[in-house]
Design an enzyme around this catalytic site. Structure first.
Site, mmCIF file in Angstrom:
data_model
loop_
_atom_site.group_PDB
_atom_site.id
_atom_site.type_symbol
_atom_site.label_atom_id
_atom_site.label_comp_id
_atom_site.label_asym_id
_atom_site.label_seq_id
_atom_site.Cartn_x
_atom_site.Cartn_y
_atom_site.Cartn_z
ATOM 1 N N GLU A 54 11.930 -3.332 -13.217
ATOM 2 C CA GLU A 54 10.936 -3.116 -12.166
ATOM 3 C C GLU A 54 11.480 -2.365 -10.960
ATOM 4 O O GLU A 54 10.792 -1.533 -10.386
ATOM 5 C CB GLU A 54 10.353 -4.456 -11.694
ATOM 6 N N ASN A 65 0.382 2.539 -6.216
ATOM 7 C CA ASN A 65 -0.353 2.650 -7.475
ATOM 8 C C ASN A 65 -1.566 3.555 -7.315
ATOM 9 O O ASN A 65 -2.014 3.809 -6.194
ATOM 10 C CB ASN A 65 -0.818 1.252 -7.925
ATOM 11 N N ASP A 67 -4.588 2.923 -7.813
ATOM 12 C CA ASP A 67 -5.749 2.240 -7.221
ATOM 13 C C ASP A 67 -5.581 2.011 -5.714
ATOM 14 O O ASP A 67 -6.427 1.370 -5.091
ATOM 15 C CB ASP A 67 -6.038 0.922 -7.942
ATOM 16 N N SER A 69 -3.245 0.252 -4.262
ATOM 17 C CA SER A 69 -2.426 -0.921 -3.956
ATOM 18 C C SER A 69 -0.947 -0.532 -4.033
ATOM 19 O O SER A 69 -0.611 0.555 -4.500
ATOM 20 C CB SER A 69 -2.726 -2.052 -4.952
ATOM 21 N N ASP A 71 3.252 -1.940 -4.832
ATOM 22 C CA ASP A 71 4.138 -2.930 -5.444
ATOM 23 C C ASP A 71 5.377 -3.059 -4.577
ATOM 24 O O ASP A 71 5.948 -2.047 -4.166
ATOM 25 C CB ASP A 71 4.563 -2.494 -6.848
ATOM 26 N N ASN A 78 2.471 -6.984 -6.677
ATOM 27 C CA ASN A 78 1.333 -6.150 -6.296
ATOM 28 C C ASN A 78 0.499 -6.704 -5.135
ATOM 29 O O ASN A 78 0.163 -7.886 -5.100
ATOM 30 C CB ASN A 78 0.442 -5.963 -7.527
#
Ligand SMILES: *[C@@H]1O[C@H](CO)[C@@H](O)[C@H](O)[C@H]1NC(C)=O
Length: 148
Positions: A54, A65, A67, A69, A71, A78
């Site tokens: 990750e 991201n 959308d 959002s 991380d 998220n």
């Protein structure tokens, strides 16, 4: 004088940059201390593999991201579901600010991760864990680490 200033500035930045990376065995130690080994059926190696795929062990990693959002941190948690960054709507299930997920003191991050892994799907909530860690031999992640 100018040169000395520049050198101290550069070395300072280097230190800051390095500080965001936690070593594999240091992470193993902290996770072990927080009793994560075996939590919900996942091993310490699962967590190490997860952090590696990750974030490459980068505590201050942020990723945007599609959308809108974000991380955050070691486990790339998220903002849409787990933490609030005041940038977009969040369920804020972990009841915390996303910036806390980049704190070198990993306690809040670990608590939120435990929260996620306790839910439906467990570690499969992390797509990269499913793709790169799940069902593979993982014990080598602990090679050379002393946990106590
Ligand atoms: C860690 O992540 C931050 C934010 O994404 C990035 O600026 C930094 O360069 C990364 N550090 C390393 C050593 O890759």
């Amino acid at each position: 004088m100018k040169r000395t200033l520049l050198i101290s500035l550069v070395s300072c930045l280097l230190v800051i940059n390095q500080a965001s990376i936690i070593s594999r065995c240091d992470l193993a130690k902290v996770l072990h201390q927080e009793d994560i080994d075996g939590f919900e059926g996942y091993s310490l190696s699962d967590w190490l593999c997860l952090a590696f795929v990750e974030s490459n062990f980068n505590i201050s990693k942020i990723n945007e991201n599609v959308d809108g959002s974000f991380d955050y941190g070691l486990f790339q948690i998220n903002s849409h579901y787990w933490c609030s960054d005041y940038r977009s709507h969040s369920e804020n299930i972990c009841h915390m600010e996303c910036s806390e997920l980049m704190n070198p003191n990993l306690l809040s991050t670990i608590n939120c991760a435990k929260n996620i892994v306790s839910g439906p799907g467990g570690m499969k909530n992390w797509v990269k864990w499913r793709l790169h860690c799940s069902g593979r031999p993982l014990s080598y992640w602990l090679t050379g680490c002393r946990l106590w």
